[in-house]
Scaffold this active site. Structure first.
Site, PDB file in Angstrom:
ATOM      1  CB  VAL A   6      -3.596   0.422  -7.975  1.00 56.00           C
ATOM      2  CG1 VAL A   6      -2.955   1.603  -7.254  1.00 56.00           C
ATOM      3  CG2 VAL A   6      -4.675  -0.204  -7.092  1.00 56.00           C
ATOM      4  CB  CYS A   7      -2.384   4.053 -12.220  1.00 62.43           C
ATOM      5  SG  CYS A   7      -3.684   5.254 -12.569  1.00 62.43           S
ATOM      6  N   GLY A   8      -1.260   5.963 -10.372  1.00 59.60           N
ATOM      7  CA  GLY A   8      -0.994   7.161  -9.584  1.00 59.60           C
ATOM      8  C   GLY A   8      -2.224   8.004  -9.322  1.00 59.60           C
ATOM      9  CG  PHE A  39       0.134   4.598  -4.612  1.00 60.83           C
ATOM     10  CD1 PHE A  39       0.401   3.241  -4.569  1.00 60.83           C
ATOM     11  CD2 PHE A  39       0.817   5.445  -3.754  1.00 60.83           C
ATOM     12  CE1 PHE A  39       1.344   2.735  -3.700  1.00 60.83           C
ATOM     13  CE2 PHE A  39       1.770   4.943  -2.876  1.00 60.83           C
ATOM     14  CZ  PHE A  39       2.025   3.585  -2.852  1.00 60.83           C
TER      15      PHE A  39
END
Lengths: 89, 192
Positions: A6-8, A39
């Site tokens: 998961v990232c932005g 996210f």
């Protein structure tokens, strides 16, 4: 087994983290699905483990899915250690 | 209006001049790629140019540093100015999530926020900047990606550089452009 990186935005650092995780899975001979997510949608996606940075880990912790935080998303040693610790619990 | 695109064979630093309205897709990947011993095709594309690097930069706020990093992408024709605003907006909305390794941040936005051409920019700050929650960074790698798949080779290169503490140190302490160019444009010297 399904791992969510998961990232932005779901395609920058999470993609790099996915590449690192896949390298380690390959080296260990473990078969697993590794997907990326941003996210905001991460918590609605089914997964066994979530790998993400410290910032998002703090916010994603507390749910059903085990959350693993990673400082250097490309460091094989760090990610290998993190993966080993969750697989052994 | 004249649009100047860097030719993929940047090795010779040649430029292709394209007039407005021309839509050109480069199909030169095969011409500029080689096969690894595993049979995978490796692109010998350079992802970073000297004009997209700034060293010894003074900035006191993260927002200034990210803007400088984004402006380099604008100046080198990689993105529209809207992209830089999106980079900053994303950090305001999502927090300091852009740290990808100790001291290294990778600010970026979405392809639809104004990417023209894929590539990266690199900013090395004179001093570390605080970035919330006790985190700080000294190096920024600005990323411009055209879609969620095509930038994999760029991410692989960045991963290769930051996967080793030694090369992060080289990045942080670089005093010459060619040190940075060598890190990002040369083939892997050793296995990580």
């Amino acid at each position: 087994m399904k791992i969510l990186a998961v990232c932005g935005m779901g395609f920058g650092s999470s993609m790099m983290l996915k590449m690192t995780i896949e390298k380690i899975l390959k080296e260990k001979g473990i078969t697993a699905d590794v997907e990326t997510a941003d996210f905001t949608t991460a918590s609605s996606i089914y997964a066994d483990f979530i790998f993400t940075n410290e910032e998002f880990a703090k916010q994603l912790e507390g749910g059903k899915v085990k959350v693993v935080s990673v400082k250097n998303i490309a460091d094989l040693n760090e990610v290998r250690g993190a993966l080993e610790s969750v697989l052994n619990t | 209006m004249e649009i100047i695109l860097s030719c993929p064979c940047v090795r010779n630093n040649c430029k292709l001049f394209l007039t407005q309205g021309q839509h050109i897709m480069f199909k030169l990947e095969r011409a500029y790629s080689t096969k690894s011993n595993k049979g995978e095709r490796i692109l010998n594309r350079r992802i970073l140019e000297e004009q997209a690097i700034l060293l010894d930069v003074t900035a006191t706020e993260w927002e200034d540093a990210v803007r400088i990093c984004g402006d380099l992408l604008v100046q080198t024709g990689k993105v529209e100015t809207t992209y830089v605003e999106a980079m900053i907006r994303n950090i305001h909305e999502l927090g300091p999530y852009i740290l990808i390794a100790p001291s290294v941040a990778m600010p970026h936005a979405r392809p639809e926020d104004g990417v023209i051409q894929e590539g990266i920019s690199v900013v090395v700050l004179k001093e570390e900047i605080a970035f919330g929650n006790g985190k700080e960074f000294k190096v920024l790698i600005g990323l411009a990606a055209l879609n969620s798949k095509s930038h994999i080779y760029i991410l692989q290169k960045i991963a290769e550089v930051i996967s080793q503490a030694k090369s992060i140190e080289r990045l942080k302490n670089a005093t010459r452009y060619d040190e940075i160019l060598r890190l990002f444009n040369e083939k892997e010297e050793h296995d990580s």
